[in-house]
Design a protein around this motif. Structure first.
Motif, short mmCIF file in Angstrom:
data_model
loop_
_atom_site.label_atom_id
_atom_site.label_comp_id
_atom_site.label_asym_id
_atom_site.label_seq_id
_atom_site.Cartn_x
_atom_site.Cartn_y
_atom_site.Cartn_z
N ARG A 66 0.90 -1.18 0.06
CA ARG A 66 0.03 -0.02 -0.05
C ARG A 66 0.95 1.29 -0.03
NH1 ARG A 66 -4.13 1.46 -2.11
NH2 ARG A 66 -4.70 -0.66 -1.91
N ILE A 67 2.13 1.20 0.67
CA ILE A 67 2.76 2.31 0.56
C ILE A 67 3.47 2.63 -0.66
CG2 ILE A 67 5.01 3.25 1.56
CD1 ILE A 67 4.53 1.59 4.12
N ALA A 68 4.02 1.63 -1.27
CA ALA A 68 4.36 1.75 -2.90
C ALA A 68 3.18 2.13 -3.79
CB ALA A 68 4.78 0.35 -2.99
N VAL A 69 2.07 1.84 -3.36
CA VAL A 69 1.13 2.21 -4.35
C VAL A 69 0.69 3.82 -4.26
CG1 VAL A 69 -1.45 2.16 -4.91
CG2 VAL A 69 -0.05 0.18 -4.79
N GLU A 70 0.68 4.12 -2.87
CA GLU A 70 0.40 5.51 -2.60
C GLU A 70 1.72 6.34 -2.98
OE1 GLU A 70 -2.26 7.08 -1.72
OE2 GLU A 70 -3.53 5.03 -1.05
N ALA A 71 2.88 5.92 -3.17
CA ALA A 71 3.94 6.80 -3.26
C ALA A 71 4.30 6.66 -4.74
CB ALA A 71 5.22 6.21 -2.37
N PHE A 72 4.33 5.69 -5.39
CA PHE A 72 4.53 5.59 -6.92
C PHE A 72 3.58 5.46 -7.97
CE2 PHE A 72 8.09 3.57 -4.29
CZ PHE A 72 8.90 4.44 -4.38
N THR A 73 2.35 4.98 -7.37
CA THR A 73 1.37 5.17 -8.53
C THR A 73 0.05 6.24 -8.36
OG1 THR A 73 1.06 2.55 -8.45
CG2 THR A 73 -0.95 3.80 -9.21
N ASN A 74 -0.23 6.66 -6.94
CA ASN A 74 -1.00 7.81 -6.80
C ASN A 74 -0.30 9.20 -6.51
OD1 ASN A 74 -3.07 6.13 -6.77
ND2 ASN A 74 -2.94 5.77 -4.34
N LEU A 75 0.96 8.88 -6.28
CA LEU A 75 2.14 10.00 -6.29
C LEU A 75 1.59 10.88 -4.99
CD1 LEU A 75 2.45 11.39 -9.74
CD2 LEU A 75 3.98 9.84 -8.45
N ASN A 76 1.30 10.18 -3.94
CA ASN A 76 0.70 10.86 -2.56
C ASN A 76 1.88 10.57 -1.60
OD1 ASN A 76 -0.83 11.84 -0.54
ND2 ASN A 76 -2.38 10.57 -0.99
N ILE A 77 3.01 11.24 -1.82
CA ILE A 77 4.26 11.19 -1.22
C ILE A 77 3.99 11.39 0.29
CG2 ILE A 77 6.78 11.70 -0.80
CD1 ILE A 77 5.88 10.26 -3.37
N GLY A 78 3.37 12.33 0.94
CA GLY A 78 3.02 12.78 2.28
C GLY A 78 2.20 11.66 2.87
N TYR A 79 1.40 11.13 2.32
CA TYR A 79 0.42 9.88 2.78
C TYR A 79 1.05 8.82 3.21
CZ TYR A 79 -4.01 7.24 3.72
OH TYR A 79 -4.70 6.48 4.26
N ALA A 80 2.01 8.35 1.93
CA ALA A 80 2.71 7.26 1.76
C ALA A 80 3.83 7.10 3.08
CB ALA A 80 3.15 6.95 0.52
N SER A 81 4.45 8.41 3.26
CA SER A 81 5.24 8.64 4.42
C SER A 81 4.74 8.30 5.74
CB SER A 81 5.93 9.99 4.21
OG SER A 81 6.57 10.22 2.91
N ALA A 82 3.44 8.84 5.84
CA ALA A 82 2.82 8.72 7.26
C ALA A 82 2.47 7.13 7.54
CB ALA A 82 1.41 9.37 7.21
N ILE A 83 2.10 6.45 6.22
CA ILE A 83 1.82 5.13 6.54
C ILE A 83 3.32 4.21 6.87
CG2 ILE A 83 0.99 2.96 5.37
CD1 ILE A 83 -0.61 4.81 3.52
#
Length: 296
Positions: free
Chosen positions: A255-272
């Protein structure tokens, strides 16, 4: 005496100078990403606008509590880790005991049993995707040898897909777990078993009173590392199911990888990632306490 102390001091100083570059590089590659991840978790970073960061405080962490996908990922991560580790322990001990028996060809068996572990997880995951196919998969083909009319697509339903992922993980890593346990078994003196046999102890009593206590510290240490590997697993889900069906097999790391590299939601991925990091620290601390209590 002073000359000896000075010589020892100089040797120690030279040793530190030689390893200092490695320590600095290693420290930088570990500490810097952690610090940056913690900082990014407090920002909303818009990659579509050149990476503009807006401070949002704890909003990313509060969003995690409301995200159904994260809850599902956390649920499967717990199931995957707990179930996998239980069977790693049970099957690993059984396999290690089998490999510890003296017989011809045991060295060859110990070698070939590591073949699944030696295969890259991505290759294993892709092969498993084909193996669990209903029409031409190896798994159903074997079942049809006994039940000719059997029809079931394993990777369509959430429960069966989760089961398939856990089975593939066990097939790949249990042999390595067993080989590491085998190393602990081989340090147990044969005289102890001979004395137990003379005293009339049976197989089960010998195992629970001699073998298990003597390999307990080794077992707990392995459980720490293998639990950490299960928690941060990513490649098996990526290659085998891509988190599907739906999000039923989406592990937290995936889920972290999807948020960071697919959704480009870096802040949210970092929080996870921060939450996952804290979970790992807690589990590691509890595991180390368990090892300390069993240190004898």
């Amino acid at each position: 005496m002073n000359i000896t102390k000075r010589f020892s001091h100089n040797k120690l100083l030279i040793a530190w100078i030689l390893i200092l570059p490695v320590l600095l590089i290693r420290g930088f590659t570990i500490i810097y990403p952690i610090i940056v991840t913690f900082i990014n978790s407090l920002f909303e970073i818009n990659m579509f606008k050149g990476g503009i960061a807006t401070f949002v405080g704890l909003d990313n962490f509060l969003a995690i509590l409301k995200d159904d996908k994260i809850i599902t990922s956390l649920e499967f991560t717990v199931i995957f880790t707990v179930v996998s580790m239980i069977f790693h322990i049970v099957l690993g001990i059984l396999l290690a005991q089998l490999l510890n028996v003296k017989f011809k060809g045991k060295k060859f068996l110990r070698t070939i049993v590591l073949i699944p572990w030696a295969m890259p997880m991505v290759v294993t995951g892709l092969a498993a995707r084909w193996a669990f196919n209903d029409t031409y998969g190896l798994v159903n083909d074997l079942i049809r040898k006994f039940f000719p009319n059997f029809q079931f697509d394993w990777l369509i339903y959430p429960e069966s897909t989760r089961l398939a992922v856990i089975l593939v993980d066990l097939w790949k890593d249990v042999p390595f777990f067993a080989i590491l346990l085998l190393a602990g078994l081989q340090f147990i003196p044969e005289e102890i078993y001979e004395s137990a046999k003379m005293d009339g102890a049976g197989v089960f009593r010998t195992f629970f009173t001699i073998t298990l206590p003597l390999i307990m510290q080794n077992l707990l240490t392995l459980c720490i590392f293998f639990t950490m590997w299960r928690i941060v697993s990513y490649d098996i889900v990526y290659a085998m199911t891509t988190g599907g069906p739906g999000d039923s097999t989406s592990l937290l790391a995936y889920r972290i990888a999807v948020e960071a590299f697919t959704n480009l939601n870096i802040g949210y991925a970092s929080a996870i990632a921060v939450c996952l990091f804290l979970i790992m620290i807690i589990i590691s601390s509890l595991s180390l306490l368990a090892i300390k209590k069993n240190d004898y």
